[in-house]
Motif scaffolding. Sequence first.
Motif, mmCIF file in Angstrom:
data_model
loop_
_atom_site.group_PDB
_atom_site.id
_atom_site.type_symbol
_atom_site.label_atom_id
_atom_site.label_comp_id
_atom_site.label_asym_id
_atom_site.label_seq_id
_atom_site.Cartn_x
_atom_site.Cartn_y
_atom_site.Cartn_z
ATOM 1 N N LEU A 1 0.834 -1.200 0.000
ATOM 2 C CA LEU A 1 0.000 0.000 0.000
ATOM 3 C C LEU A 1 0.868 1.249 0.000
ATOM 4 C CD1 LEU A 1 -2.702 1.440 0.075
ATOM 5 C CD2 LEU A 1 -2.669 1.215 2.570
ATOM 6 N N HIS A 2 1.928 1.253 0.790
ATOM 7 C CA HIS A 2 2.823 2.426 0.843
ATOM 8 C C HIS A 2 3.399 2.704 -0.543
ATOM 9 C CE1 HIS A 2 6.631 4.595 1.632
ATOM 10 N NE2 HIS A 2 5.845 5.258 2.461
ATOM 11 N N ASP A 3 3.853 1.663 -1.222
ATOM 12 C CA ASP A 3 4.398 1.843 -2.580
ATOM 13 C C ASP A 3 3.348 2.418 -3.523
ATOM 14 O OD1 ASP A 3 6.798 0.806 -1.706
ATOM 15 O OD2 ASP A 3 6.478 -1.172 -2.599
ATOM 16 N N SER A 4 2.136 1.895 -3.445
ATOM 17 C CA SER A 4 1.055 2.379 -4.307
ATOM 18 C C SER A 4 0.706 3.826 -3.991
ATOM 19 C CB SER A 4 -0.176 1.491 -4.136
ATOM 20 O OG SER A 4 -1.203 1.909 -4.976
ATOM 21 N N MET A 5 0.659 4.158 -2.708
ATOM 22 C CA MET A 5 0.357 5.539 -2.311
ATOM 23 C C MET A 5 1.381 6.503 -2.882
ATOM 24 S SD MET A 5 -0.738 4.878 1.667
ATOM 25 C CE MET A 5 -0.771 6.621 2.134
ATOM 26 N N ARG A 6 2.642 6.180 -2.759
ATOM 27 C CA ARG A 6 3.696 7.075 -3.238
ATOM 28 C C ARG A 6 3.696 7.150 -4.761
ATOM 29 N NH1 ARG A 6 2.403 8.632 0.720
ATOM 30 N NH2 ARG A 6 3.333 8.138 2.695
ATOM 31 N N ARG A 7 3.492 6.017 -5.419
ATOM 32 C CA ARG A 7 3.498 5.976 -6.890
ATOM 33 C C ARG A 7 2.388 6.839 -7.476
ATOM 34 N NH1 ARG A 7 2.075 0.889 -7.785
ATOM 35 N NH2 ARG A 7 4.028 0.190 -6.885
ATOM 36 N N HIS A 8 1.239 6.866 -6.801
ATOM 37 C CA HIS A 8 0.084 7.583 -7.335
ATOM 38 C C HIS A 8 -0.210 8.893 -6.614
ATOM 39 C CE1 HIS A 8 -0.732 4.198 -9.902
ATOM 40 N NE2 HIS A 8 -0.674 3.391 -8.865
ATOM 41 N N GLY A 9 0.691 9.330 -5.728
ATOM 42 C CA GLY A 9 0.526 10.611 -5.052
ATOM 43 C C GLY A 9 -0.631 10.645 -4.061
ATOM 44 N N ILE A 10 -0.921 9.513 -3.429
ATOM 45 C CA ILE A 10 -2.011 9.442 -2.455
ATOM 46 C C ILE A 10 -1.432 9.776 -1.086
ATOM 47 C CG2 ILE A 10 -3.736 7.938 -1.393
ATOM 48 C CD1 ILE A 10 -3.563 6.250 -4.019
ATOM 49 N N ALA B 1 -9.461 2.591 -1.202
ATOM 50 C CA ALA B 1 -10.264 2.776 -2.418
ATOM 51 C C ALA B 1 -9.493 3.569 -3.469
ATOM 52 C CB ALA B 1 -11.578 3.469 -2.082
ATOM 53 N N ALA B 2 -8.806 4.621 -3.050
ATOM 54 C CA ALA B 2 -8.028 5.435 -3.997
ATOM 55 C C ALA B 2 -6.885 4.629 -4.602
ATOM 56 C CB ALA B 2 -7.491 6.682 -3.298
ATOM 57 N N ALA B 3 -6.214 3.816 -3.792
ATOM 58 C CA ALA B 3 -5.106 3.002 -4.303
ATOM 59 C C ALA B 3 -5.618 1.957 -5.286
ATOM 60 C CB ALA B 3 -4.372 2.336 -3.143
ATOM 61 N N GLU B 4 -6.758 1.361 -4.970
ATOM 62 C CA GLU B 4 -7.342 0.366 -5.871
ATOM 63 C C GLU B 4 -7.761 1.007 -7.193
ATOM 64 O OE1 GLU B 4 -11.266 -2.440 -6.008
ATOM 65 O OE2 GLU B 4 -10.201 -2.279 -4.106
ATOM 66 N N ALA B 5 -8.373 2.173 -7.119
ATOM 67 C CA ALA B 5 -8.803 2.873 -8.335
ATOM 68 C C ALA B 5 -7.593 3.288 -9.173
ATOM 69 C CB ALA B 5 -9.644 4.093 -7.980
ATOM 70 N N ALA B 6 -6.541 3.773 -8.514
ATOM 71 C CA ALA B 6 -5.347 4.212 -9.240
ATOM 72 C C ALA B 6 -4.650 3.031 -9.901
ATOM 73 C CB ALA B 6 -4.392 4.931 -8.292
ATOM 74 N N ALA B 7 -4.636 1.895 -9.243
ATOM 75 C CA ALA B 7 -3.984 0.709 -9.811
ATOM 76 C C ALA B 7 -4.752 0.191 -11.025
ATOM 77 C CB ALA B 7 -3.876 -0.377 -8.753
ATOM 78 N N GLY B 8 -6.058 0.453 -11.066
ATOM 79 C CA GLY B 8 -6.873 -0.015 -12.177
ATOM 80 C C GLY B 8 -6.829 0.875 -13.393
ATOM 81 N N ARG B 9 -6.256 2.062 -13.261
ATOM 82 C CA ARG B 9 -6.169 2.972 -14.400
ATOM 83 C C ARG B 9 -5.107 2.496 -15.369
ATOM 84 N NH1 ARG B 9 -5.380 7.968 -10.812
ATOM 85 N NH2 ARG B 9 -7.354 7.985 -9.737
ATOM 86 N N ARG B 10 -5.430 2.565 -16.611
ATOM 87 C CA ARG B 10 -4.469 2.200 -17.655
ATOM 88 C C ARG B 10 -4.281 3.391 -18.575
ATOM 89 N NH1 ARG B 10 -3.456 -1.514 -14.748
ATOM 90 N NH2 ARG B 10 -4.061 -3.656 -15.037
ATOM 91 N N PRO B 11 -3.050 3.647 -18.987
ATOM 92 C CA PRO B 11 -2.854 4.727 -19.954
ATOM 93 C C PRO B 11 -3.642 4.422 -21.219
ATOM 94 C CG PRO B 11 -0.749 3.890 -19.154
ATOM 95 C CD PRO B 11 -1.826 2.986 -18.626
ATOM 96 N N ALA B 12 -4.266 5.424 -21.741
ATOM 97 C CA ALA B 12 -5.072 5.231 -22.950
ATOM 98 C C ALA B 12 -4.499 6.066 -24.087
ATOM 99 C CB ALA B 12 -6.524 5.633 -22.676
ATOM 100 N N ARG B 13 -4.527 5.478 -25.274
ATOM 101 C CA ARG B 13 -4.125 6.219 -26.469
ATOM 102 C C ARG B 13 -5.278 6.136 -27.439
ATOM 103 N NH1 ARG B 13 1.779 4.815 -28.502
ATOM 104 N NH2 ARG B 13 0.987 6.279 -30.030
ATOM 105 N N GLY B 14 -5.442 7.179 -28.154
ATOM 106 C CA GLY B 14 -6.528 7.166 -29.108
ATOM 107 C C GLY B 14 -6.461 8.405 -29.977
ATOM 108 N N PHE B 15 -7.457 8.517 -30.812
ATOM 109 C CA PHE B 15 -7.522 9.639 -31.724
ATOM 110 C C PHE B 15 -8.873 10.310 -31.576
ATOM 111 C CE2 PHE B 15 -4.648 6.572 -33.566
ATOM 112 C CZ PHE B 15 -3.554 7.352 -33.899
ATOM 113 N N VAL B 16 -8.880 11.607 -31.734
ATOM 114 C CA VAL B 16 -10.132 12.358 -31.769
ATOM 115 C C VAL B 16 -10.269 12.871 -33.188
ATOM 116 C CG1 VAL B 16 -11.378 14.363 -30.906
ATOM 117 C CG2 VAL B 16 -9.951 13.021 -29.360
ATOM 118 N N ILE B 17 -11.369 12.494 -33.814
ATOM 119 C CA ILE B 17 -11.605 12.911 -35.200
ATOM 120 C C ILE B 17 -12.730 13.917 -35.180
ATOM 121 C CG2 ILE B 17 -12.261 12.161 -37.510
ATOM 122 C CD1 ILE B 17 -11.075 9.407 -36.734
ATOM 123 N N ALA B 18 -12.409 15.119 -35.591
ATOM 124 C CA ALA B 18 -13.419 16.185 -35.607
ATOM 125 C C ALA B 18 -14.465 15.863 -36.661
ATOM 126 C CB ALA B 18 -12.776 17.524 -35.905
#
Length: 71
Positions: free
Chosen positions: A9-18, A53-70
């Motif tokens: 938990l400590h590692d996760s808190m520091r990694r995600h700024g919690i 809850a914040a650590a669990e939510a942060a661990a579940g986030r994945r970087p997303a890449r995509g395109f926005v087409i106007a």
Amino acid sequence: MEARDVSSLHDSMRRHGIPGVLTPEDPKNPAGPWRVFDHDGPGRRDITDATLAAAEAAAGRRPARGFVIAG
């Protein structure tokens, strides 16, 4: 939360700024249950549930890449 969970938990808190301070419920028994507080000192609040809850939510986030087409 048990003592075996604290390092992860400590590692996760520091990694995600919690923010939070991890402290054993009984200072004489660091192998027992631990809690997370908003700060160290008088008037502190237990924020264990919110932190977990914040650590669990942060661990579940994945970087997303995509395109926005106007249109």
